[in-house]
Design an enzyme around this catalytic site. Structure first.
Site, PDB file in Angstrom:
ATOM      1  N   ASP A 146      55.341  41.694 -58.799  1.00  0.00           N
ATOM      2  CA  ASP A 146      55.006  42.008 -57.403  1.00  0.00           C
ATOM      3  C   ASP A 146      55.435  43.404 -56.926  1.00  0.00           C
ATOM      4  O   ASP A 146      55.977  43.547 -55.817  1.00  0.00           O
ATOM      5  CB  ASP A 146      55.631  40.963 -56.470  1.00  0.00           C
ATOM      6  CG  ASP A 146      55.104  39.559 -56.715  1.00  0.00           C
ATOM      7  OD1 ASP A 146      54.261  39.376 -57.616  1.00  0.00           O
ATOM      8  OD2 ASP A 146      55.550  38.638 -56.008  1.00  0.00           O
TER       9      ASP A 146
ATOM     10  N   ASP B 262      51.207  39.181 -55.709  1.00  0.00           N
ATOM     11  CA  ASP B 262      51.041  38.313 -54.548  1.00  0.00           C
ATOM     12  C   ASP B 262      49.653  38.576 -53.965  1.00  0.00           C
ATOM     13  O   ASP B 262      49.300  39.735 -53.727  1.00  0.00           O
ATOM     14  CB  ASP B 262      52.124  38.660 -53.513  1.00  0.00           C
ATOM     15  CG  ASP B 262      53.040  37.486 -53.201  1.00  0.00           C
ATOM     16  OD1 ASP B 262      53.011  36.494 -53.937  1.00  0.00           O
ATOM     17  OD2 ASP B 262      53.782  37.574 -52.210  1.00  0.00           O
TER      18      ASP B 262
ATOM     19  N   HIS C 161      47.621  36.740 -51.103  1.00  0.00           N
ATOM     20  CA  HIS C 161      47.489  35.683 -50.114  1.00  0.00           C
ATOM     21  C   HIS C 161      46.201  35.785 -49.301  1.00  0.00           C
ATOM     22  O   HIS C 161      45.808  36.888 -48.891  1.00  0.00           O
ATOM     23  CB  HIS C 161      48.648  35.737 -49.122  1.00  0.00           C
ATOM     24  CG  HIS C 161      49.989  35.488 -49.727  1.00  0.00           C
ATOM     25  ND1 HIS C 161      50.278  34.362 -50.459  1.00  0.00           N
ATOM     26  CD2 HIS C 161      51.148  36.215 -49.684  1.00  0.00           C
ATOM     27  CE1 HIS C 161      51.542  34.406 -50.847  1.00  0.00           C
ATOM     28  NE2 HIS C 161      52.078  35.521 -50.396  1.00  0.00           N
TER      29      HIS C 161
ATOM     30  N   HIS D 102      51.861  39.452 -45.227  1.00  0.00           N
ATOM     31  CA  HIS D 102      52.044  40.427 -46.302  1.00  0.00           C
ATOM     32  C   HIS D 102      51.110  40.105 -47.470  1.00  0.00           C
ATOM     33  O   HIS D 102      50.699  38.975 -47.660  1.00  0.00           O
ATOM     34  CB  HIS D 102      53.496  40.440 -46.794  1.00  0.00           C
ATOM     35  CG  HIS D 102      53.914  39.154 -47.452  1.00  0.00           C
ATOM     36  ND1 HIS D 102      54.283  38.038 -46.741  1.00  0.00           N
ATOM     37  CD2 HIS D 102      54.002  38.811 -48.764  1.00  0.00           C
ATOM     38  CE1 HIS D 102      54.594  37.054 -47.580  1.00  0.00           C
ATOM     39  NE2 HIS D 102      54.418  37.488 -48.809  1.00  0.00           N
TER      40      HIS D 102
ATOM     41  N   LYS E  80      48.976  35.319 -57.627  1.00  0.00           N
ATOM     42  CA  LYS E  80      49.626  34.087 -57.177  1.00  0.00           C
ATOM     43  C   LYS E  80      49.617  34.023 -55.654  1.00  0.00           C
ATOM     44  O   LYS E  80      49.411  35.028 -54.975  1.00  0.00           O
ATOM     45  CB  LYS E  80      51.057  34.003 -57.710  1.00  0.00           C
ATOM     46  CG  LYS E  80      51.965  35.147 -57.292  1.00  0.00           C
ATOM     47  CD  LYS E  80      53.287  35.102 -58.059  1.00  0.00           C
ATOM     48  CE  LYS E  80      54.257  36.177 -57.624  1.00  0.00           C
ATOM     49  NZ  LYS E  80      54.776  35.998 -56.263  1.00  0.00           N
TER      50      LYS E  80
ATOM     51  N   CYS F 233      60.848  36.123 -55.680  1.00  0.00           N
ATOM     52  CA  CYS F 233      59.828  36.014 -56.724  1.00  0.00           C
ATOM     53  C   CYS F 233      60.364  36.304 -58.119  1.00  0.00           C
ATOM     54  O   CYS F 233      59.970  35.653 -59.087  1.00  0.00           O
ATOM     55  CB  CYS F 233      58.640  36.909 -56.371  1.00  0.00           C
ATOM     56  SG  CYS F 233      57.800  36.346 -54.865  1.00  0.00           S
TER      57      CYS F 233
END
Length: 205
Positions: free
Chosen positions: A8, A46, A48, A81, A106, A151
């Site tokens: 990340d 990441d 999202h 974020h 993820k 993470c």
């Protein structure tokens, strides 16, 4: 065979980002130097959706740092974020990506958070990282990136549970540090669980 896993290293986790990790940018040159020592390099990202339930903005009257129940389990609420396709979700511009083999995204399921590069927080969804490592005969995993207390830590703990010899490179990570000692406590937890905590200078293969 060994692999370097970069967790990340995205704009939103760097100074000035939505969920900035103090001195997170300081690990970029360390990670770039480390990449020169590895033939097999992977990364997590990441990624999202905007309606992710870990975002405080998606809960009326809630603020980042509050803990709610999400699907029956505790969920820390975060600032918005690493929203898919946003600038904040992109990798740090100074991070060398030339020799990366694969990126594992993820946090795509809006109903469950996903700290680890292997599984979501409920262990119901698998990113495919374990199978990919096995398919390429990786036995030793060296972990770097952000953040040490979330993470990175959960990725390391899952790597151990999945049977990999796991190394946490301490100078190639930083912590969110919601509490001042979270970095130190995270390293202790990873070490106690079986990870070897080392520095980049100790890697000489």
């Amino acid at each position: 065979m060994r692999a370097l896993l970069i967790v990340d290293m995205q704009n939103d986790f760097l100074p000035g980002g939505a969920l900035a990790v103090k001195d997170g940018d300081k690990v970029i040159p360390v990670i770039n130097k480390l990449q020169e020592k590895f033939d097999f390099i992977l990364a997590t990202q990441d990624w999202h959706p905007a309606d992710h339930k870990s975002f405080a903005d998606n809960h009326s009257g809630k603020e980042p740092g509050e803990v709610i129940k999400l699907g029956g389990t505790d969920q820390m609420l975060w600032p918005v974020h690493c929203v898919q396709d946003s600038e904040g979700a992109q990798f740090a511009k100074d991070l060398n990506r030339t020799n990366w083999k694969k990126i594992f995204k993820k946090g795509l399921n809006p109903l469950v958070d996903s700290y680890s590069g292997f599984f979501d927080n409920k262990k119901k969804e698998d990113t495919g990282l374990t199978a990919y490592l096995h398919a390429h005969n990786i036995s030793d995993l060296y972990v770097t990136g952000l953040a040490a207390d979330y993470c990175v830590k959960f990725t390391v703990l899952d790597a151990l549970k999945e049977g990999f010899d796991t190394y946490l490179i301490a100078d190639a990570t930083r912590a969110v540090n919601l509490s001042p000692d979270d970095y130190d406590e995270s390293l202790k937890e990873m070490s106690k669980s079986g990870a070897e905590v080392i520095t980049s200078a100790a890697i000489s293969f």
